[in-house]
Design an enzyme around this catalytic site. Structure first.
Site, PDB file in Angstrom:
ATOM      1  N   GLY A  12       0.789  -0.924  -0.194  1.00 12.17           N
ATOM      2  CA  GLY A  12       0.046  -0.020   0.004  1.00 12.17           C
ATOM      3  C   GLY A  12       0.923   1.170  -0.210  1.00 12.17           C
ATOM      4  O   GLY A  12       0.736   2.300   0.699  1.00 12.17           O
ATOM      5  N   ARG A  15       0.729   5.600  -1.771  1.00 10.82           N
ATOM      6  CA  ARG A  15      -0.024   7.119  -1.177  1.00 10.82           C
ATOM      7  C   ARG A  15       0.083   6.798   0.186  1.00 10.82           C
ATOM      8  O   ARG A  15       0.285   5.758   0.867  1.00 10.82           O
ATOM      9  CB  ARG A  15      -1.162   7.049  -1.835  1.00 10.82           C
ATOM     10  CG  ARG A  15      -2.174   5.941  -1.559  1.00 10.82           C
ATOM     11  CD  ARG A  15      -3.611   6.408  -2.102  1.00 10.82           C
ATOM     12  NE  ARG A  15      -4.525   5.273  -1.788  1.00 10.82           N
ATOM     13  CZ  ARG A  15      -5.930   5.123  -1.801  1.00 10.82           C
ATOM     14  NH1 ARG A  15      -6.206   6.173  -2.604  1.00 10.82           N
ATOM     15  NH2 ARG A  15      -6.699   4.249  -1.845  1.00 10.82           N
ATOM     16  N   ILE A  17      -0.078   6.857   4.243  1.00  9.71           N
ATOM     17  CA  ILE A  17       1.098   6.293   5.009  1.00  9.71           C
ATOM     18  C   ILE A  17       2.183   5.379   4.586  1.00  9.71           C
ATOM     19  O   ILE A  17       3.452   5.747   4.598  1.00  9.71           O
ATOM     20  CB  ILE A  17       0.377   5.617   6.166  1.00  9.71           C
ATOM     21  CG1 ILE A  17      -0.264   6.365   6.941  1.00  9.71           C
ATOM     22  CG2 ILE A  17       1.472   4.782   6.982  1.00  9.71           C
ATOM     23  CD1 ILE A  17      -1.298   5.694   8.199  1.00  9.71           C
ATOM     24  N   SER A  37      -1.958  -1.386  -5.541  1.00  7.52           N
ATOM     25  CA  SER A  37      -3.051  -2.373  -5.886  1.00  7.52           C
ATOM     26  C   SER A  37      -2.877  -2.913  -7.291  1.00  7.52           C
ATOM     27  O   SER A  37      -3.521  -4.182  -7.523  1.00  7.52           O
ATOM     28  CB  SER A  37      -4.418  -1.490  -5.724  1.00  7.52           C
ATOM     29  OG  SER A  37      -4.260  -0.394  -6.655  1.00  7.52           O
ATOM     30  N   ALA A  67      -3.721  -6.285  -2.736  1.00 10.01           N
ATOM     31  CA  ALA A  67      -3.154  -6.737  -1.298  1.00 10.01           C
ATOM     32  C   ALA A  67      -3.873  -8.071  -0.880  1.00 10.01           C
ATOM     33  O   ALA A  67      -3.571  -8.952  -0.074  1.00 10.01           O
ATOM     34  CB  ALA A  67      -3.301  -5.756  -0.270  1.00 10.01           C
ATOM     35  N   ASN A  93       1.293  -2.454   5.154  1.00  9.46           N
ATOM     36  CA  ASN A  93       0.491  -1.310   5.396  1.00  9.46           C
ATOM     37  C   ASN A  93      -0.838  -1.257   4.806  1.00  9.46           C
ATOM     38  O   ASN A  93      -1.724  -0.436   5.017  1.00  9.46           O
ATOM     39  CB  ASN A  93       1.416  -0.110   4.812  1.00  9.46           C
ATOM     40  CG  ASN A  93       0.619   1.230   4.775  1.00  9.46           C
ATOM     41  OD1 ASN A  93       0.075   1.830   5.610  1.00  9.46           O
ATOM     42  ND2 ASN A  93       0.390   1.633   3.566  1.00  9.46           N
ATOM     43  N   TYR A 159     -13.972  -3.142   9.789  1.00  6.93           N
ATOM     44  CA  TYR A 159     -12.643  -2.577   9.842  1.00  6.93           C
ATOM     45  C   TYR A 159     -12.051  -2.899  10.922  1.00  6.93           C
ATOM     46  O   TYR A 159     -10.843  -3.194  11.041  1.00  6.93           O
ATOM     47  CB  TYR A 159     -12.668  -1.119   9.359  1.00  6.93           C
ATOM     48  CG  TYR A 159     -11.101  -0.503   9.544  1.00  6.93           C
ATOM     49  CD1 TYR A 159     -10.367  -0.432   8.472  1.00  6.93           C
ATOM     50  CD2 TYR A 159     -10.866   0.649  10.695  1.00  6.93           C
ATOM     51  CE1 TYR A 159      -9.136   0.129   8.578  1.00  6.93           C
ATOM     52  CE2 TYR A 159      -9.883   1.095  10.486  1.00  6.93           C
ATOM     53  CZ  TYR A 159      -8.788   0.838   9.510  1.00  6.93           C
ATOM     54  OH  TYR A 159      -7.605   1.612   9.665  1.00  6.93           O
ATOM     55  N   LYS A 163      -8.083  -4.832  12.096  1.00  9.07           N
ATOM     56  CA  LYS A 163      -6.765  -3.999  12.609  1.00  9.07           C
ATOM     57  C   LYS A 163      -6.536  -4.689  13.713  1.00  9.07           C
ATOM     58  O   LYS A 163      -5.143  -4.868  14.278  1.00  9.07           O
ATOM     59  CB  LYS A 163      -7.252  -2.484  12.929  1.00  9.07           C
ATOM     60  CG  LYS A 163      -7.208  -1.945  11.561  1.00  9.07           C
ATOM     61  CD  LYS A 163      -5.930  -2.298  10.633  1.00  9.07           C
ATOM     62  CE  LYS A 163      -5.870  -1.066   9.303  1.00  9.07           C
ATOM     63  NZ  LYS A 163      -4.595  -1.433   8.586  1.00  9.07           N
ATOM     64  N   THR A 191      -6.005   9.164  14.240  1.00  7.44           N
ATOM     65  CA  THR A 191      -6.659   9.688  13.165  1.00  7.44           C
ATOM     66  C   THR A 191      -5.630  10.545  12.410  1.00  7.44           C
ATOM     67  O   THR A 191      -5.098  11.535  12.632  1.00  7.44           O
ATOM     68  CB  THR A 191      -7.891  10.788  13.425  1.00  7.44           C
ATOM     69  OG1 THR A 191      -8.731  10.044  14.376  1.00  7.44           O
ATOM     70  CG2 THR A 191      -8.535  11.243  12.106  1.00  7.44           C
ATOM     71  N   ILE A 192      -5.421   9.917  11.025  1.00  8.49           N
ATOM     72  CA  ILE A 192      -4.030  10.213  10.005  1.00  8.49           C
ATOM     73  C   ILE A 192      -4.914  10.869   8.720  1.00  8.49           C
ATOM     74  O   ILE A 192      -5.805  10.172   8.359  1.00  8.49           O
ATOM     75  CB  ILE A 192      -2.922   9.427   9.856  1.00  8.49           C
ATOM     76  CG1 ILE A 192      -2.460   8.776  10.928  1.00  8.49           C
ATOM     77  CG2 ILE A 192      -2.076   9.943   8.726  1.00  8.49           C
ATOM     78  CD1 ILE A 192      -1.881   9.529  11.838  1.00  8.49           C
TER      79      ILE A 192
END
Length: 256
Positions: A12, A15, A17, A37, A67, A93, A159, A163, A191-192
């Site tokens: 990933g 773009r 992170i 991807s 992925a 990631n 989700y 994680k 929160t990014i």
């Protein structure tokens, strides 16, 4: 130069992170395999990232493959071996989070999220670990989990379990792979601001609320995660395994 001449795979990575981590690893001397991807829309981003890494004096190659495909990990490892002679660091990631309510969650969204975020991660980590074992010089595996591994979210019921899953995967792999000198750790971003949550944070009221919950007074940037990843990948963390590192500006501990 904490990663001088190391071979690093990042999934990933075209773009967000992943891209920030790839650039930070390159700044510290690593050569990078960029997993993305495989979509045509992502290819120019991967090519641009290769150029940026080359400008830093390091080498990079891109592998376009989903992925969630169990075979993708083997393709990434082969690219690292063929181009850079092996695998020293693997950063899982890749992830998606199509926000959706629970009671009417389409099966397709649930399965795509689990396959991308967790199932694909398992097989990619396995492929990287087998190569590291074969090389006989240890290595570092880092999974980008999330603060969502520790808290719930009404629109993230598909989700948050993934994680939590990759966090647990790193803990178990730390036990399973320690005998080979392979360290396994997780980074838990708060929160990014990335593409994954751009629509959600476009609501100014929600954006301001999330900022207010963060003691450092701002939301995170992808670059805020690059440094912690480099640390965990480097010899500075040579006795760190099975750990989870919150990188959230203090959001998790702010209960007031």
């Amino acid at each position: 130069m904490l990663l001088k001449d190391k071979s690093v795979i990042i999934t990933g990575a075209s773009r967000g992170i992943g891209k920030a981590a790839a650039l930070e690893c390159a700044r510290h001397g690593a050569n990078v395999v960029i997993g993305y991807s495989g979509r045509e829309s992502s290819k120019p981003k991967a090519e641009k990232l290769i150029a940026e890494i080359n400008e830093l004096g390091r080498r990079a190659v891109a592998v376009g493959a989903p992925a969630g495909d169990p075979e993708t990990g083997e393709l990434l490892v082969k690219a690292a071996v063929d181009n850079f002679g092996g695998v020293d660091v693997f950063v899982n990631n890749a992830g998606i989070c199509p926000f959706h309510s629970f009671l009417d969650m389409p099966k397709e969204i649930y399965l795509e999220t689990v396959n991308t975020n967790l199932n694909g991660a398992f097989f990619a980590v396995q492929a990287a670990a087998n190569q590291m074992k074969k090389q006989g010089r240890g290595g570092a595996i880092i999974a980008v989990s999330s603060i969502s591994a520790l808290v719930g979210g009404a629109m993230q019921t598909h989700y948050t379990p993934t994680k939590a899953g990759v966090l647990s995967l790193m803990q178990s792999c730390a036990v399973a792979l320690g005998q080979y000198g392979i360290r396994c750790n997780a980074v838990l971003p708060g929160t990014i601001e990335t593409d994954i949550n751009a629509d959600d944070l476009s609501d100014k009221e929600k954006h301001d609320y999330m900022v207010s919950r963060t003691p450092l007074g701002r939301l995170g940037k992808p670059e805020d995660i690059g440094g912690p990843i480099v640390f965990l990948a480097s010899d500075m963390a040579s006795y760190v395994t099975g750990a989870s590192l919150l990188v959230d500006g203090g959001m998790f501990v702010n209960l007031q």
